[in-house]
Design an enzyme around this catalytic site. Sequence first.
Site, PDB file in Angstrom:
ATOM      1  N   TYR A 158       0.812  -1.212   0.000  1.00 55.96           N
ATOM      2  CA  TYR A 158       0.000   0.000   0.000  1.00 55.96           C
ATOM      3  C   TYR A 158       0.856   1.279   0.000  1.00 55.96           C
ATOM      4  CZ  TYR A 158      -4.609   2.028   1.258  1.00 55.96           C
ATOM      5  OH  TYR A 158      -5.809   2.669   1.266  1.00 55.96           O
ATOM      6  N   LYS A 228      -1.885 -13.154   5.110  1.00 55.27           N
ATOM      7  CA  LYS A 228      -1.891 -14.108   4.003  1.00 55.27           C
ATOM      8  C   LYS A 228      -0.504 -14.750   3.968  1.00 55.27           C
ATOM      9  CE  LYS A 228      -4.001 -15.845   0.416  1.00 55.27           C
ATOM     10  NZ  LYS A 228      -5.134 -16.761   0.468  1.00 55.27           N
ATOM     11  N   ASP A 281      -8.368 -14.747   3.575  1.00 57.28           N
ATOM     12  CA  ASP A 281      -9.548 -15.136   2.789  1.00 57.28           C
ATOM     13  C   ASP A 281     -10.556 -15.874   3.665  1.00 57.28           C
ATOM     14  OD1 ASP A 281      -7.626 -17.119   2.903  1.00 57.28           O
ATOM     15  OD2 ASP A 281      -7.730 -17.688   0.792  1.00 57.28           O
ATOM     16  N   ASP A 305      -7.336  -2.374   4.848  1.00 60.79           N
ATOM     17  CA  ASP A 305      -8.181  -1.526   4.008  1.00 60.79           C
ATOM     18  C   ASP A 305      -9.431  -2.304   3.585  1.00 60.79           C
ATOM     19  OD1 ASP A 305      -8.969   0.643   2.509  1.00 60.79           O
ATOM     20  OD2 ASP A 305      -7.624   0.233   0.843  1.00 60.79           O
TER      21      ASP A 305
HETATM   22  O1  LIG Z   1      -5.810   7.129   0.093  1.00 55.32           O
HETATM   23  C1  LIG Z   1      -6.793   6.734  -0.525  1.00 55.32           C
HETATM   24  O2  LIG Z   1      -7.233   7.291  -1.510  1.00 55.32           O
HETATM   25  C2  LIG Z   1      -7.521   5.501  -0.054  1.00 55.32           C
HETATM   26  C3  LIG Z   1      -7.343   5.249   1.394  1.00 55.32           C
HETATM   27  C4  LIG Z   1      -8.254   4.217   1.912  1.00 55.32           C
HETATM   28  O3  LIG Z   1      -9.036   3.588   1.221  1.00 55.32           O
HETATM   29  C5  LIG Z   1      -8.217   3.934   3.338  1.00 55.32           C
HETATM   30  O4  LIG Z   1      -7.318   4.375   4.028  1.00 55.32           O
HETATM   31  O5  LIG Z   1      -9.114   3.195   3.812  1.00 55.32           O
HETATM   32 MG   LIG Z   2     -10.228   2.202   2.337  1.00 49.79          MG
END
Ligand SMILES: O=C(O)CCC(=O)C(=O)O
Ligand SMILES: [Mg+2]
Length: 414
Positions: A158, A228, A281, A305
């Site tokens: 991420y 995972k 999962d 997320d």
């Molecule tokens: O930074 C973004 O645009 C998405 C962030 C996101 O979905 C979150 O932190 O839950």
């Molecule tokens: Mg999010």
Amino acid sequence: MSESRIKVPAGGQKIVPGQPTPDNPIIPFIEGDGIGVDITPVMIKVIDAAVAKAYGGRRRIHWMEVYAGEKSVGLYGPDQWIPQETFDALKEYSVSIKGPMTTPVGGGIRSLNVALRQELDLYQCLRPVRYFKGVPSPLKDPSKTDMVIFRENTEDIYAGVEWQADSDAAKKVIRFLQDEMGVTKIRFPQNCGIGVKPVSVEGSSRLVRAAIRYAIDNDRKSVTLVHKGNIMKFTEGLFRDVGYQVAKNEFGAQPIDGGPWCSFQNPATGREIVIKDAIADAFLQQILLRPAEYDVIACCNLNGDYISDALAAQVGGIGIAPGANISDKYACFEATHGTAPKYAGLDKVNPGSIILSAEMMLRHLGWREAADLVIKAVEAAIGDKVVTYDFARLMDGATEVGCSAFGDAMIARM
Ligand SMILES: O=C(O)CCC(=O)C(=O)O
Ligand SMILES: [Mg+2]
Ligand SMILES: NC(=O)C1=CN([C@@H]2O[C@H](COP(=O)(O)OP(=O)(O)OC[C@H]3O[C@@H](n4cnc5c(N)ncnc54)[C@H](OP(=O)(O)O)[C@@H]3O)[C@@H](O)[C@H]2O)C=CC1
């Protein structure tokens, strides 16, 4: 140096980490893109009302607007997505709240949200998921969903270490992997984007440590490490192994039936806290089928997320899903949802998520009475079936109101 756009409110005081909250704290806020223009002013109005009612004028938040996202570019000029003075203010005033910010898909700027979390080292993304009576849910018994997500917030795939297919950089990384690391498994190396997934011992330990401390302080029954690790052994697998090590080495957890699950007695309450793990999962189906088996959840960034939105849906959707980004020094509160662009400026969406994020902020400040009033008001408005479109479309006999009218309905019920 460009002129400052931030107006420091007169009569307010800085919050200093480790010291009691002053009665007149200055709290920076970022309005946010998209529906930020709808939900952020409603949040401020509701929180001001709760504080006024709880403390009769003795306490008051001095809100200070700071800028990021599209509004910042409009004010400071091209490419000024997060000006330095915004970062500086968020650090100087230590506790803040923000609306959502747009991240384009594919090309364009990288996530401002991620940039902010990394710059302030807000490594804990704390997202409580609880059911409010009366909220429409796809589950038969949504009250069984009561979890608190601790999502690692600064690393993982991420974090944006990646290179575009066909770029010189991607070709260079692929050549390095093939020539120097003996990698033969890249299926289509000719035109392949590449992403790197850093997951460290330090980053994983501090997140799991925070989750376990939360379980102790809030008398929770288990912490589940969701990962995972069967597939990504040295990243997700590392997260799981480090999680168990922290439980054993720092909290004295002992193996259950030979492990890997382990447990220890909560030193404050004497109740057993179980540390267990689940593969992501399988976890995602079990939270629907057996939600009562899960309590505090600790996970890497991307899993967190997905899990955040999935769990939010179980208790009524991301219109009512709050959160906080926390470091050892700073806290920046924000909703789980994004900018929902199709609703921007329509005064339509549910302000519940950012209001409940502000409720978490009030508790963080130690202003429990005002926080309790916010919860009471949300429960009362929903109990009276006065709700925004997202709930109204799933409820019989609801009175649908707009974003600001929902805030007013809350204030009327404090
Ligand atoms: O930074 C973004 O645009 C998405 C962030 C996101 O979905 C979150 O932190 O839950
Ligand atoms: Mg999010
Ligand atoms: N922390 C942040 O700042 C975040 C930013 N983002 C960014 O937001 C942008 C849009 O992302 P997107 O994928 O559309 O996700 P969003 O979370 O913005 O919206 C998805 C859907 O969720 C529902 N929803 C969201 N907020 C509310 C609310 N307050 N009240 C009621 N319903 C709500 C709406 O559903 P429906 O259509 O059913 O009415 C909406 O269409 C992207 O640029 C993304 O990167 C995303 C997440 C977090």
